[in-house]
Design a protein around this motif. Structure first.
Motif, PDB file in Angstrom:
ATOM      1  N   LEU A 190       0.831  -1.207   0.000  1.00 20.44           N
ATOM      2  CA  LEU A 190       0.000   0.000   0.000  1.00 20.44           C
ATOM      3  C   LEU A 190       0.865   1.256   0.000  1.00 20.44           C
ATOM      4  CD1 LEU A 190      -2.877  -1.005   2.481  1.00 20.44           C
ATOM      5  CD2 LEU A 190      -2.750  -1.278  -0.006  1.00 20.44           C
ATOM      6  N   GLU A 191       2.036   1.159  -0.626  1.00 23.25           N
ATOM      7  CA  GLU A 191       2.941   2.289  -0.792  1.00 23.25           C
ATOM      8  C   GLU A 191       2.965   2.691  -2.263  1.00 23.25           C
ATOM      9  OE1 GLU A 191       4.628   3.965   1.425  1.00 23.25           O
ATOM     10  OE2 GLU A 191       4.957   2.706   3.184  1.00 23.25           O
ATOM     11  N   ASN A 192       3.181   3.979  -2.520  1.00 24.39           N
ATOM     12  CA  ASN A 192       3.331   4.447  -3.891  1.00 24.39           C
ATOM     13  C   ASN A 192       4.748   4.159  -4.364  1.00 24.39           C
ATOM     14  OD1 ASN A 192       0.687   5.518  -4.075  1.00 24.39           O
ATOM     15  ND2 ASN A 192       1.337   7.372  -3.013  1.00 24.39           N
ATOM     16  N   ILE A 193       4.875   3.445  -5.484  1.00 28.65           N
ATOM     17  CA  ILE A 193       6.184   3.073  -5.990  1.00 28.65           C
ATOM     18  C   ILE A 193       6.534   3.784  -7.286  1.00 28.65           C
ATOM     19  CG2 ILE A 193       6.168   0.817  -4.874  1.00 28.65           C
ATOM     20  CD1 ILE A 193       5.216  -0.407  -7.491  1.00 28.65           C
ATOM     21  N   ASN A 194       5.658   4.633  -7.779  1.00 24.18           N
ATOM     22  CA  ASN A 194       5.935   5.426  -8.982  1.00 24.18           C
ATOM     23  C   ASN A 194       4.878   6.513  -9.068  1.00 24.18           C
ATOM     24  OD1 ASN A 194       6.922   6.395 -11.417  1.00 24.18           O
ATOM     25  ND2 ASN A 194       7.083   4.358 -12.349  1.00 24.18           N
ATOM     26  N   GLY A 262      19.744   8.115   0.568  1.00 25.92           N
ATOM     27  CA  GLY A 262      18.546   8.763   1.099  1.00 25.92           C
ATOM     28  C   GLY A 262      17.252   8.182   0.562  1.00 25.92           C
ATOM     29  N   MET A 263      17.327   7.402  -0.498  1.00 25.67           N
ATOM     30  CA  MET A 263      16.123   6.799  -1.088  1.00 25.67           C
ATOM     31  C   MET A 263      15.548   5.755  -0.122  1.00 25.67           C
ATOM     32  SD  MET A 263      15.890   4.778  -4.729  1.00 25.67           S
ATOM     33  CE  MET A 263      16.273   6.266  -5.657  1.00 25.67           C
ATOM     34  N   GLU A 264      14.237   5.672  -0.068  1.00 26.76           N
ATOM     35  CA  GLU A 264      13.569   4.689   0.783  1.00 26.76           C
ATOM     36  C   GLU A 264      12.897   3.627  -0.083  1.00 26.76           C
ATOM     37  OE1 GLU A 264      10.985   6.396   3.655  1.00 26.76           O
ATOM     38  OE2 GLU A 264      12.543   7.649   4.568  1.00 26.76           O
ATOM     39  N   LEU A 265      12.952   2.390   0.401  1.00 32.05           N
ATOM     40  CA  LEU A 265      12.331   1.277  -0.295  1.00 32.05           C
ATOM     41  C   LEU A 265      11.480   0.483   0.686  1.00 32.05           C
ATOM     42  CD1 LEU A 265      15.429   1.615  -1.590  1.00 32.05           C
ATOM     43  CD2 LEU A 265      14.617  -0.257  -3.009  1.00 32.05           C
ATOM     44  N   VAL A 266      10.334   0.034   0.214  1.00 31.99           N
ATOM     45  CA  VAL A 266       9.488  -0.846   1.012  1.00 31.99           C
ATOM     46  C   VAL A 266       9.824  -2.277   0.623  1.00 31.99           C
ATOM     47  CG1 VAL A 266       7.606  -0.684  -0.679  1.00 31.99           C
ATOM     48  CG2 VAL A 266       7.130  -1.444   1.638  1.00 31.99           C
ATOM     49  N   VAL A 308      12.404  -8.546  -1.411  1.00 31.78           N
ATOM     50  CA  VAL A 308      12.587  -7.573  -2.488  1.00 31.78           C
ATOM     51  C   VAL A 308      12.123  -6.192  -2.030  1.00 31.78           C
ATOM     52  CG1 VAL A 308      11.987  -6.957  -4.867  1.00 31.78           C
ATOM     53  CG2 VAL A 308      12.313  -9.354  -4.248  1.00 31.78           C
ATOM     54  N   GLY A 309      12.950  -5.183  -2.302  1.00 31.19           N
ATOM     55  CA  GLY A 309      12.601  -3.808  -1.965  1.00 31.19           C
ATOM     56  C   GLY A 309      12.158  -3.024  -3.186  1.00 31.19           C
ATOM     57  N   HIS A 310      11.119  -2.228  -3.045  1.00 28.40           N
ATOM     58  CA  HIS A 310      10.593  -1.396  -4.126  1.00 28.40           C
ATOM     59  C   HIS A 310      10.727   0.068  -3.734  1.00 28.40           C
ATOM     60  CE1 HIS A 310       8.655  -5.025  -5.843  1.00 28.40           C
ATOM     61  NE2 HIS A 310       8.394  -5.315  -4.578  1.00 28.40           N
ATOM     62  N   MET A 311      11.169   0.887  -4.678  1.00 34.03           N
ATOM     63  CA  MET A 311      11.344   2.303  -4.413  1.00 34.03           C
ATOM     64  C   MET A 311      10.030   2.951  -3.993  1.00 34.03           C
ATOM     65  SD  MET A 311      12.537   5.292  -7.067  1.00 34.03           S
ATOM     66  CE  MET A 311      11.017   5.088  -8.020  1.00 34.03           C
ATOM     67  N   VAL A 312      10.098   3.832  -3.019  1.00 37.47           N
ATOM     68  CA  VAL A 312       8.925   4.568  -2.546  1.00 37.47           C
ATOM     69  C   VAL A 312       8.880   5.920  -3.240  1.00 37.47           C
ATOM     70  CG1 VAL A 312       7.778   5.580  -0.546  1.00 37.47           C
ATOM     71  CG2 VAL A 312       8.957   3.390  -0.325  1.00 37.47           C
ATOM     72  N   TYR A 313       7.738   6.243  -3.832  1.00 40.41           N
ATOM     73  CA  TYR A 313       7.556   7.531  -4.517  1.00 40.41           C
ATOM     74  C   TYR A 313       6.778   8.480  -3.615  1.00 40.41           C
ATOM     75  CZ  TYR A 313       5.534  11.006  -7.669  1.00 40.41           C
ATOM     76  OH  TYR A 313       5.133  12.183  -8.249  1.00 40.41           O
ATOM     77  N   THR A 314       7.322   9.673  -3.421  1.00 33.39           N
ATOM     78  CA  THR A 314       6.667  10.693  -2.594  1.00 33.39           C
ATOM     79  C   THR A 314       6.311  11.901  -3.458  1.00 33.39           C
ATOM     80  OG1 THR A 314       7.969  10.002  -0.679  1.00 33.39           O
ATOM     81  CG2 THR A 314       6.881  12.142  -0.553  1.00 33.39           C
ATOM     82  N   PRO A 315       5.019  12.195  -3.647  1.00 33.27           N
ATOM     83  CA  PRO A 315       4.634  13.362  -4.445  1.00 33.27           C
ATOM     84  C   PRO A 315       5.154  14.660  -3.833  1.00 33.27           C
ATOM     85  CG  PRO A 315       2.757  11.898  -4.085  1.00 33.27           C
ATOM     86  CD  PRO A 315       3.854  11.423  -3.178  1.00 33.27           C
TER      87      PRO A 315
END
Length: 406
Positions: A190-194, A262-266, A308-315
């Motif tokens: 439930l995280e934004n990844i793009n 500094g990038m965060e991944l879920v 597996v980690g997926h990049m988190v996208y922050t608007p």
């Protein structure tokens, strides 16, 4: 393509056999004797095994290259949800127009990165699993978040594309300001990844007398094109956990893959059958060329190797009914560790200033504690009267030493 593949393989092996024939016939002799020697060599199991191994060695880089290209070009399977008009102008039609614009661009401009489930596919699946669908074709379905998650699971979609749009009030002869924001939701975490976002101004052409709908339709077409390009250029970074020691994580992706400090991944774990469970969240500390080191900042189930980690996208924007606001440092949570360090230094300065007066000071046990009130950092000072302060003290004054390096 399959026909060419079957033709190329025998041709390649035939050439290798020809090379073996040449190598097997170094001496001079009659043509018949040479052919007999070649035939004997070709029937030799060692020679034939060598030829096959050589052919396999030549073909392996091509096969591996094709596999790597297939993985690099792997598309993300997405469901496009109905976009929401969060503003006061344009009504539901503005959201419908925005949804259609982004859907078309994903299916065209973004086709190399995204596969979009068609509306009939989604509606058919919704009816099959008992989700209510619009009675009139073309009307927004307005599926709830839980409905979209169920659909994503049944269709084995990788993500859900959601969006918001807002437009300014229309005045004849004046341009319309418009903002579009798109996010790609990972159903497991439930995280934004793009995602992507844009603000633009819709103006009528020279001599045109365009209305609100005409202006916004053209503007949304341009906005959708820009946002989908952002989404396509923004890599969908997936990093596998190689090792974990305490809260320190090593990933198999680095600077060459788009990983940055500094990038965060879920982090999630794939259980098969399109079932993923979120395990936690990590932040990249150091990124190297081919791998990276990260720290666990949130743990749910227990991150371990092969997760597996997926990049988190922050608007960067917040769309509301009253307009668009940029996310700034003022809107972010206070970093209490930094505030605490600063306030501790300030408290130490006050303490030094108070005790520097020697035995004539009227207080003792002076302490300074960092705290805050809302967004305002504060220092809480406490003290006790000493022998010199036992009298009738009318007031206490606190002075800051201007020479102390706060």
């Amino acid at each position: 393509m399959q026909k060419a593949h079957h033709l190329n393989v025998p041709l390649l092996i035939f050439r290798i056999d020809s090379v073996c024939e040449t190598l097997a016939s170094p001496g001079a002799g009659t043509l018949k004797e040479d052919r007999n020697r070649v035939k004997a060599k070709r029937l030799n199991p060692v020679t034939r095994a060598y030829a096959w191994l050589l052919a396999f060695a030549v073909m392996m880089p091509l096969l591996m290259g094709s596999r790597a290209n297939a993985q690099a070009n792997q598309v993300m399977r997405v469901i496009v949800a109905d976009f929401v008009n969060v503003g006061r102008n344009g009504g539901e039609n503005l959201g419908v127009t925005a949804t259609a614009a982004v859907y078309n661009e994903l299916a065209n401009t973004g086709s190399s990165r995204f596969y979009v489930f068609t509306t009939p596919e989604v509606m058919q699946e919704a009816r099959r699993i008992g989700i209510k669908t619009p009675s009139t074709p073309g009307q927004p379905a307005n599926f709830s978040r839980s409905d979209l998650l169920r659909l994503a699971k049944e269709l084995q979609a990788d993500a859900i594309v959601e969006g918001k749009v807002v437009a300014s009030e229309f005045k004849k002869g004046r341009p319309v300001d418009l903002a579009l924001q798109v996010t790609v939701l990972d159903p497991a975490s439930l995280e934004n990844i793009n995602g992507g976002e844009i603000r633009l101004t819709a103006k009528a052409g020279l001599g045109q007398n365009a209305g609100f709908e005409e202006l916004t339709t053209k503007a949304l077409s341009d906005a959708a094109l820009d946002v989908v390009r952002q989404m396509s250029q923004r890599q969908n970074i997936n990093g596998t956990v190689l090792q974990r020691v305490g809260d320190n994580i090593v990933l198999n992706r680095g600077l060459r893959d788009g990983i940055k400090e500094g990038m965060e991944l879920v982090v999630s774990r794939d259980l098969g059958n399109n079932v993923k469970i979120t395990q936690g969240r990590i932040r990249i500390n150091v990124a190297y060329a081919t791998d990276a080191e990260a720290t666990v900042i949130k743990e749910v189930g227990g991150i371990r190797p092969e997760d597996v980690g997926h990049m988190v996208y922050t608007p960067a924007m917040v769309l509301t009914a009253v307009g668009v606001h940029n996310v700034s440092e003022q809107n972010r949570p206070i970093n209490m560790s930094k505030v605490g360090t600063m306030l501790s230094t300030l408290g130490l300065g006050v303490l030094i200033a108070a005790t520097s007066h020697g035995p004539n000071s009227t207080v003792t046990n002076l302490t300074a504690e960092p705290t805050s009130q809302g967004d305002l950092p504060l220092v809480r000072l406490t003290w006790n009267d000493n022998f010199f302060g036992n009298g009738n003290v009318l007031q206490y004054k606190i002075f800051r030493d201007p020479d102390f390096p706060y």
